[in-house]
Structure formats: structure tokens, C-alpha cells
Motif scaffolding. Structure first.
Motif, mmCIF file in Angstrom:
data_model
loop_
_atom_site.group_PDB
_atom_site.id
_atom_site.type_symbol
_atom_site.label_atom_id
_atom_site.label_comp_id
_atom_site.label_asym_id
_atom_site.label_seq_id
_atom_site.Cartn_x
_atom_site.Cartn_y
_atom_site.Cartn_z
ATOM 1 N N SER A 1 0.834 -1.214 0.000
ATOM 2 C CA SER A 1 0.000 0.000 0.000
ATOM 3 C C SER A 1 0.861 1.253 0.000
ATOM 4 N N ARG A 2 2.001 1.219 0.719
ATOM 5 C CA ARG A 2 2.899 2.376 0.700
ATOM 6 C C ARG A 2 3.517 2.570 -0.681
ATOM 7 N N ARG A 3 3.851 1.461 -1.353
ATOM 8 C CA ARG A 3 4.400 1.582 -2.701
ATOM 9 C C ARG A 3 3.360 2.133 -3.676
ATOM 10 N N ILE A 4 2.112 1.683 -3.528
ATOM 11 C CA ILE A 4 1.056 2.209 -4.393
ATOM 12 C C ILE A 4 0.843 3.695 -4.133
ATOM 13 N N ALA A 5 0.884 4.092 -2.854
ATOM 14 C CA ALA A 5 0.740 5.513 -2.517
ATOM 15 C C ALA A 5 1.866 6.341 -3.130
ATOM 16 N N ALA A 6 3.024 5.708 -3.342
ATOM 17 C CA ALA A 6 4.163 6.402 -3.943
ATOM 18 C C ALA A 6 4.105 6.392 -5.468
ATOM 19 N N GLY A 7 3.065 5.761 -6.046
ATOM 20 C CA GLY A 7 2.902 5.789 -7.489
ATOM 21 C C GLY A 7 3.247 4.513 -8.210
#
Length: 350
Positions: free
Chosen positions: A87-93
Motif C-alpha cells: 500500500s505504501r508503494r502504491i501511494a508512492a505511485g
């Protein structure tokens, strides 16, 4: 990190509580049975044996429960940590991020839902990038035309006449039409379009739209067959927006139907819904393009759509308008050269 520790101790505490409640329950039950069925001189001996047995059982259950809880917590935490990292990677794009689906049914459902969400976000991001490119491409065409006229006037290649300025004005109109369509699409998708719901006969709207499109049809040597139901068909929707949708559908039908073709408009009752069907004998839509014709800027035939002046988002706007009124719009075609059928569905009044 604090959350994971709290979750671990909560699960261990819950397991210990189960063990304690079980031991206490067994102890009370054993005491009651001893007093009822054991001779008084043997009560102390039996009670001591029961206590020893319960102690051994409690220790074994505690060890087994702690081991099971720790293993279960590790499995759960491993999956949750993986989802948190993704989820953090997705939030980073990084929208291509996915998590491994575990064997547990419950965790599998969570992981699959997360992957579906990530895939949807990736598709939305891809559509956003595509839309930006399409908008830039659409704006470039009229701007290039205006720039060409201005350069021609500056260099003296083009005459400084009213015809030249009329041609420039036509390019400005194309540019303004595209901007207006983009603004309308943005408002429709954001749910900011004002709708005025009334109850009306959809056949009256069809007649008005057919009369409005008739001059364009005559110029194209087309025939329009209006086949309304004999009885009034009442719908609960916005009459002006319904007319806007039908104008778009009929305009497309006229644009893509060769001379001598036929366009049929009819209304039908379908349970609690009303269907307005626009059918033509035009160029048709291939099966590979049919699922995407309501997408923004999608063109099954780019050259034909551009020369006719379409912005490529008219059908997108019509579908969102239909959705906003509680209806829907669909397309069908038997293939290239076999015509197309667009069906507008609206909620029936009453």
C-alpha cells in the motif's frame, strides 16, 4: 510496529483466556461430580488426582495454545505487513504492485481484494495518462491550424481577407467546442450536472429531437423512421438531458450512415424501465471496438471521426448523463457494414 505488537499480545491473551476459562470450568464440574458420586472418605484423594490432571492439562494446553497463537500471529502479521508495504508503494505511485495470495481463506480474500483494488488504480492511472495525451493531441490540431493561418498572414502568403479570418474563426470554434466538451465531461463525471427531474412522455421528446435533426438528415439523403408506441410512455428523468442524449445518438447515426441508409427511432416498455432505441444501417462497429466506444476519446475509426468534427467524448458524456438519471446506455452491432443499435434505458414513471 506498535500495532503489530498489540495485535500479537491480544491474540496470545485471547488464547490464554480460553485456556483459563476451560480449566476453571472443568475444575468446577469435577468438584460437583465428585461430591455427588464419590464416597466421602475418597473425596480428598480423587480431588487431588483431578487437580493434578487439570494442572498437567492446563500446562499442556497453555503450551499448545501459545505455540498455535504465535504461529497464527506470524502468518497473519506476515500477510498484513506485505499488504502494508504494498500500500505504501502504491501511494508512492507504483501501481503495478501486487501481494502474494496466502493459503488461508480469510487472508486470501483480503489479498485478492487488495490486488483487485491495485489493478483498478493502475487502470485509472493509465486512463488518466491516456486522456492527457488525447487532450494534448486534440488541442494540437486546431492550434496548428490557427498558427498556420497566422504565419501565412505574417509572411504575406495568405491574403488579408474576410475568408481567411472566417477560416481562422472556424478553427477557434473547433477549439472552443472541444474545451466545452471537456468541461461538460468533467462536471458530469464529478456529479456536478444539475438535473431537473419531471414526469413526461418520452415520445414527445423523441418527436422534438427527430424534428430538430431532420434538416441534417435530408442533407444526407437519409430516412428516419419514428416508431412510437401508441400509448404515452411516461418516464421520470430530465427531459432536456434526454434530448441531449438522443441528439448525440442521432447525430452519430447520421454521421456514420451512408446515403440511402435508414435510421429508426422507437420506444418500448421493459418492465419498470423504458427503452429508446436508435438503430441505423451504417458502417457498424467491429466486435473488438464495441466494448470501448464509451471510453473517453476512443475512436473505432480515427480518421473518419476527426474529419466529421467529433471530439471523441460525446458518447462518454451521454453514458454519464444516463447514469445520473438512474438509467443506462448500451451499444450493439453485428459487425462492420451491418449497422449499429444504441439503447437508452430510463426509469419508468410511477
Amino acid at each position: 510496529m506498535r500495532f503489530w505488537r498489540q495485535l500479537r499480545w491480544q491474540m496470545i491473551g485471547a488464547q490464554m483466556l480460553v485456556v483459563v476459562v476451560g480449566v476453571v470450568t472443568l475444575n468446577l464440574t469435577a468438584n460437583i461430580l465428585i461430591e455427588q458420586s464419590i464416597a466421602p472418605d475418597q473425596v480428598a484423594t480423587v480431588r487431588t488426582a483431578v487437580v493434578q490432571a487439570l494442572t498437567v492439562a492446563a500446562v499442556a494446553a497453555t503450551i499448545a495454545g501459545l505455540t498455535t497463537s504465535i504461529l497464527l500471529v506470524q502468518v497473519i502479521l506476515r500477510s498484513l505487513r506485505s499488504i502494508a508495504r504494498s500500500s505504501r508503494r502504491i501511494a508512492a505511485g507504483r501501481y503495478d504492485e501486487r501481494v502474494t495470495v496466502p493459503a488461508s481463506d480469510e487472508l486470501r480474500a483480503v489479498a485478492e481484494s487488495f490486488n483487485q483494488m491495485a489493478e483498478a488504480l493502475e487502470q485509472i492511472e493509465q486512463r488518466r495518462i491516456t486522456m492527457i495525451g488525447n487532450v494534448a493531441h486534440e488541442l494540437r490540431t486546431p492550434l496548428a491550424g490557427i498558427e498556420g493561418y497566422l504565419e501565412g498572414l505574417i509572411d504575406g502568403v495568405l491574403p488579408n481577407t474576410a475568408d481567411t479570418f472566417l477560416d481562422m474563426k472556424q478553427e477557434v470554434r473547433r477549439l472552443r467546442r472541444l474545451v466545452d466538451d471537456l468541461q461538460t465531461l468533467s462536471r458530469v463525471e464529478a456529479g456536478q450536472i444539475a438535473l431537473h427531474f419531471t414526469t413526461f412522455d418520452v415520445n414527445d421528446v423523441i418527436r422534438r429531437v427527430v424534428a430538430q435533426i431532420q434538416p441534417q438528415v435530408l442533407d444526407s439523403c437519409l430516412q428516419v423512421q419514428f416508431a412510437p408506441d401508441q400509448q404515452p410512455i411516461l418516464v421520470h428523468a430530465d427531459a432536456d438531458r434526454v434530448a441531449q442524449i438522443l441528439l448525440n445518438l442521432l447525430g452519430n447515426a447520421v454521421r456514420y450512415t451512408p446515403e440511402g441508409g435508414c435510421i429508426t427511432v422507437r420506444s418500448e416498455l421493459n418492465n419498470d424501465n423504458v427503452q429508446v432505441i436508435v438503430e441505423d444501417t451504417g458502417i457498424g462497429i467491429s466486435a473488438e471496438h464495441l466494448p470501448f466506444i464509451f471510453e473517453r476519446f476512443y475512436r473505432a475509426d480515427p480518421s473518419r471521426a476527426r474529419t466529421s468534427g467529433g471530439s471523441g467524448i460525446g458518447l462518454t458524456i451521454t453514458r454519464h448523463l444516463a447514469w445520473a438519471m438512474g438509467g443506462d446506455i448500451s451499444a450493439a452491432s453485428a459487425g462492420i457494414g451491418k449497422g449499429s443499435t444504441f439503447t437508452l434505458t430510463l426509469p419508468r414513471a410511477g
